[in-house]
Scaffold this active site. Structure first.
Site, PDB file in Angstrom:
ATOM      1  N   GLU A   8      -6.548  -7.983  -0.752  1.00  0.00           N
ATOM      2  CA  GLU A   8      -6.929  -8.065   0.669  1.00  0.00           C
ATOM      3  C   GLU A   8      -8.411  -7.781   0.807  1.00  0.00           C
ATOM      4  O   GLU A   8      -8.971  -6.948   0.080  1.00  0.00           O
ATOM      5  CB  GLU A   8      -6.204  -6.993   1.494  1.00  0.00           C
ATOM      6  CG  GLU A   8      -4.744  -7.212   1.723  1.00  0.00           C
ATOM      7  CD  GLU A   8      -4.155  -6.092   2.598  1.00  0.00           C
ATOM      8  OE1 GLU A   8      -4.882  -5.500   3.415  1.00  0.00           O
ATOM      9  OE2 GLU A   8      -2.955  -5.808   2.429  1.00  0.00           O
TER      10      GLU A   8
ATOM     11  N   GLU B 108       0.808  -1.220   0.000  1.00  0.00           N
ATOM     12  CA  GLU B 108       0.000   0.000   0.000  1.00  0.00           C
ATOM     13  C   GLU B 108       0.848   1.281   0.000  1.00  0.00           C
ATOM     14  O   GLU B 108       0.787   2.093   0.925  1.00  0.00           O
ATOM     15  CB  GLU B 108      -0.965   0.003   1.198  1.00  0.00           C
ATOM     16  CG  GLU B 108      -1.992  -1.099   1.123  1.00  0.00           C
ATOM     17  CD  GLU B 108      -3.106  -0.991   2.157  1.00  0.00           C
ATOM     18  OE1 GLU B 108      -2.890  -0.338   3.196  1.00  0.00           O
ATOM     19  OE2 GLU B 108      -4.189  -1.555   1.925  1.00  0.00           O
TER      20      GLU B 108
HETATM   21  C1  GLA Z   1      -4.223  -2.761   4.897  1.00  0.00           C
HETATM   22  C2  GLA Z   1      -2.830  -3.342   5.028  1.00  0.00           C
HETATM   23  C3  GLA Z   1      -2.776  -4.587   5.861  1.00  0.00           C
HETATM   24  C4  GLA Z   1      -3.686  -4.484   7.067  1.00  0.00           C
HETATM   25  C5  GLA Z   1      -5.084  -4.175   6.614  1.00  0.00           C
HETATM   26  C6  GLA Z   1      -6.083  -4.109   7.740  1.00  0.00           C
HETATM   27  O1  GLA Z   1      -4.887  -3.149   3.783  1.00  0.00           O
HETATM   28  O2  GLA Z   1      -2.213  -3.579   3.786  1.00  0.00           O
HETATM   29  O3  GLA Z   1      -1.428  -4.803   6.247  1.00  0.00           O
HETATM   30  O4  GLA Z   1      -3.228  -3.478   7.906  1.00  0.00           O
HETATM   31  O5  GLA Z   1      -5.087  -2.918   5.972  1.00  0.00           O
HETATM   32  O6  GLA Z   1      -7.379  -3.872   7.272  1.00  0.00           O
END
Ligand code: GLA
Ligand code: ZN
Length: 673
Positions: free
Chosen positions: A311, A152
């Site tokens: 995710e 991210e």
């Molecule tokens: C983000 C991060 C993860 C985690 C999630 C929690 O997407 O990439 O490492 O922290 O949020 O929702």
């Protein structure tokens, strides 16, 4: 490299896996693989936060524990997406090289902590991570299916290294010509003329805050995207130097304000994103349903190719003000919604809840009870089984006759231009409101940028496209001239890419001819204000913005009913060359758009469905089959009429003309082309 979506034969189903948290619990690590198989998971993303384990001291590497994890996964047929661990840094790095720490908008250098917060310009950070990336590639390339580059990417840094890089970036952009830069930023305003490159500083709170000189702001934002991408490219180069055939992805974050994914998309092979809908909130699931659909279509739209859901949560999040559980049916619906919009995976954060740390209460496939059973586990397992049953759909494409332009840069420009409603100009929401008109009629939409090739679409929607370069204007003009239909709104084409207003009336340049009108003034309404527009002999309530228009060649189809502009044009339609251009001069409250899009969809011969409230349909197809995902975002049982005969891909049931959907149910049907 052209990434082949069929590479994995079927869908990926799995999770972020952080074994580092459990190194002193060998029995847990052993169970993990067994539980993954039970959960019908076939992939994990590893290494995301592993740097301090892989390089515990500067230059001292430890791959032993990782070798075992990789081998165990490999031997058990769990595919591996390997992350480059740049998302979180080891303490020693920050202690020894403070330059890796970001300087914030108050010009304060941060101390060690948190994650996703390194300086993208730091040569030290770059050289340390690329060295490690290369070592990972050398060691594991033959055992992994994809690279997950960092995590991210986000944020910005205002340190001296970044200032220097920003100035170099500007010198290149403006061909070393300060005069062009002064013009682009309109520095004559408040005596801000720049006479030396060294005088340039990024927008910070203690100097030129965001929104004062929007030209500077736009260039700074472009630079942040450029520099983040440059860092990402260095990471990619390191792993590709070992084996260029392993595709790379970077997990994006939806219509995320800080970065321009339209720029970044070209440097990754596969688009992936992290989706965290807030189901069951007071806004309702139909609201959430089409809001998330928009974000999925944005990610598919980036390359107009299938993407990965990198995710999502198997149950709840831990970072919202209220962290609700998914009701029965919602895990399946939410996960398959991504598939319906073009995802070739359903992946979770996280595989297992840690015992401590910030995310110990974030949903996971395996809870603290450490059992491969229970509501959440069963939902995950059943989804895995479904993905196996619908395997044939993986890699299929999405065909859309409609595109909606969402521009990251436009959002920067609108939000930082002082004027209109300064509290919230609602650009993103306006795009989603237009998108809803297609969502509720089961029409696929590509969410794309204004530079994209538009020639394959019948209709292109351009909500609030305030900022448009001349090149983008030409692109839109060409589309309409060749027979396309566009729909635009108030605030179209006011300013160019560095936020200089177009001269000669809005919308700028050729767009005046395309829309056949001139937008002379714009009235910003108070929250309690409203007006009405008469269209097709019906009255529609409008709010927030009312532009005052002089028609040139456009036909006036809707008129204001109140205030001093009563009787003046509010909705217009223009024929331009072979195409048509609609213009909506005010912000509607839903019904006006409904009326107008109904007409446009019919006129442009776009196939649509008549669906009950809260139902949507999306399609994917290959040369032989058309796959329909019929989705119910309500807690009610619903009947949906579909003309023709369909086969349920999961169980071969046959439906003719009508199907029943339970609360939150999604059915996956196919018809043969
Ligand atoms: C983000 C991060 C993860 C985690 C999630 C929690 O997407 O990439 O490492 O922290 O949020 O929702
Ligand atoms: Zn920096």
């Amino acid at each position: 490299m052209e990434y082949n979506m069929k590479l994995y034969e079927g869908f990926l189903h799995g999770a972020d896996y952080n074994p580092e948290q459990w190194l002193s619990y060998p029995e847990i690590l052993q169970q993990d693989i067994e539980y993954m198989k039970k959960a019908h998971c076939n992939v994990v993303s590893i290494g995301i936060f592993s740097w301090s384990f892989l390089e515990p001291e500067e230059g001292k590497y430890n791959f032993e524990y990782f070798d075992k994890i990789v081998n165990d996964l490999w031997e058990n047929n769990i595919k591996i997406i390997l992350a480059t661990p740049s998302g979180a840094k080891p303490r020693w790095l920050a202690e020894k090289y403070p330059e890796v720490l970001r300087v914030d908008k108050n010009k304060v250098r941060q101390i060690y902590g948190f994650r996703h917060n390194h300086c993208y310009s730091s040569p030290v950070y770059r050289s340390k991570i690329t060295k490690l990336n290369k070592m990972l590639a050398e060691r594991y390339s033959d055992k992994i299916i994809m690279w997950h580059i960092s995590n991210e990417y986000s944020g910005e840094c205002h340190c001296d290294l970044c200032q220097r890089a920003f100035r170099e970036y500007l010198k290149t952009k403006y061909n070393n010509n300060l005069e062009s830069l002064n013009h682009a930023w309109w520095t004559g305003f408040w005596s801000h003329n720049i006479t030396d490159w060294e005088q340039i500083h990024s927008p910070v709170n203690i100097g030129e805050p965001d929104g004062i000189m929007t030209g500077l702001y736009m260039d700074w934002k472009d630079f942040v995207t450029y520099q983040t991408t440059d860092f990402m490219k260095a990471e990619i180069e390191a792993v590709k130097s070992v084996n260029e055939n392993i595709p790379v992805t970077a997990n994006f974050m939806g219509p995320y304000q800080p970065l321009d994914y339209h720029y970044m998309k070209d440097f990754v092979d596969v688009i992936s994103w992290d989706s965290y809908p807030t189901w069951h909130s007071d806004r309702g699931d139909v609201y959430e349903g089409h809001t998330i659909a928009f974000a999925h279509d944005l990610h598919r739209g980036l390359k107009r190719k299938p993407f990965l859901l990198m995710e999502s949560t198997p149950s709840l999040t831990n970072w919202l003000p209220y962290n609700k559980l998914k009701k029965p049916g919602m895990h399946r619906l939410s996960s398959l919604q991504a598939v319906a919009h073009g995802s070739d995976s359903v992946q979770y954060f996280q595989w297992r809840k840690g015992r401590g740390g910030n995310e110990k209460f974030h949903g996971a496939v395996i809870d603290h009870n450490n059992k491969p059973e229970g509501r959440v586990f069963d939902d995950v397992k059943n989804l895995g089984i479904t993905l196996e049953k619908i395997k044939e759909i993986a890699g299929t494409e999405t065909k859309s006759q409609v595109a909606l332009v969402y521009e990251f840069r436009n959002r920067w420009a609108i939000d930082n231009s002082s004027g209109f409603n300064n509290a919230d100009k609602k650009y993103k929401r306006t795009c989603i409101n237009h998108y809803l008109q297609f969502w509720k009629r089961g029409i696929n939409v590509d969410v794309i940028g204004a530079d994209y090739d538009l020639s394959d679409y019948k209709v292109v929607v351009l909500p609030m496209l305030y900022s448009l370069s001349e090149k983008q204007i030409d692109n839109i003009e060409k589309f309409v001239a060749n027979g396309g239909t566009v729909v635009a709104t108030y605030m179209t084409g006011y300013a160019n890419e560095t936020d200089l207003c177009y001269m000669g009336g809005f919308p700028g340049g050729k767009l005046k001819d395309v829309f056949g009108l001139c937008a002379d003034e714009i009235d910003t309404l108070y929250e309690t204000d409203f007006n009405f527009v008469k269209l097709n002999n019906k009255s529609f309530k409008v709010v927030d913005y009312c532009e005052l228009i002089t028609p040139l060649t456009a036909e006036v189809t809707g008129k204001y009913e109140m205030d001093f502009y009563k009787g003046k044009p509010a909705v217009l339609k223009n024929s331009y060359n072979k195409g048509k251009a609609y213009y909506i001069a005010c912000r509607d409250t839903g019904e006006l758009l409904n009326e107008l899009y109904e007409e446009i969809i019919k006129e442009c011969n776009i196939k649509y469905h008549i669906l009950p409230y809260g139902i949507s349909i999306h399609t994917r197809e290959d040369d032989f089959n058309n796959y329909l995902f019929v989705e119910n975002y309500t807690e009610k049982e619903q009947k949906v009429s579909l003309k023709g005969k369909y086969i349920d891909v999961e169980n071969d049931n046959i439906y003719t003309d009508e199907i029943n959907l339970d609360a939150y149910e999604i059915k996956i049907l196919k018809s043969t082309i």
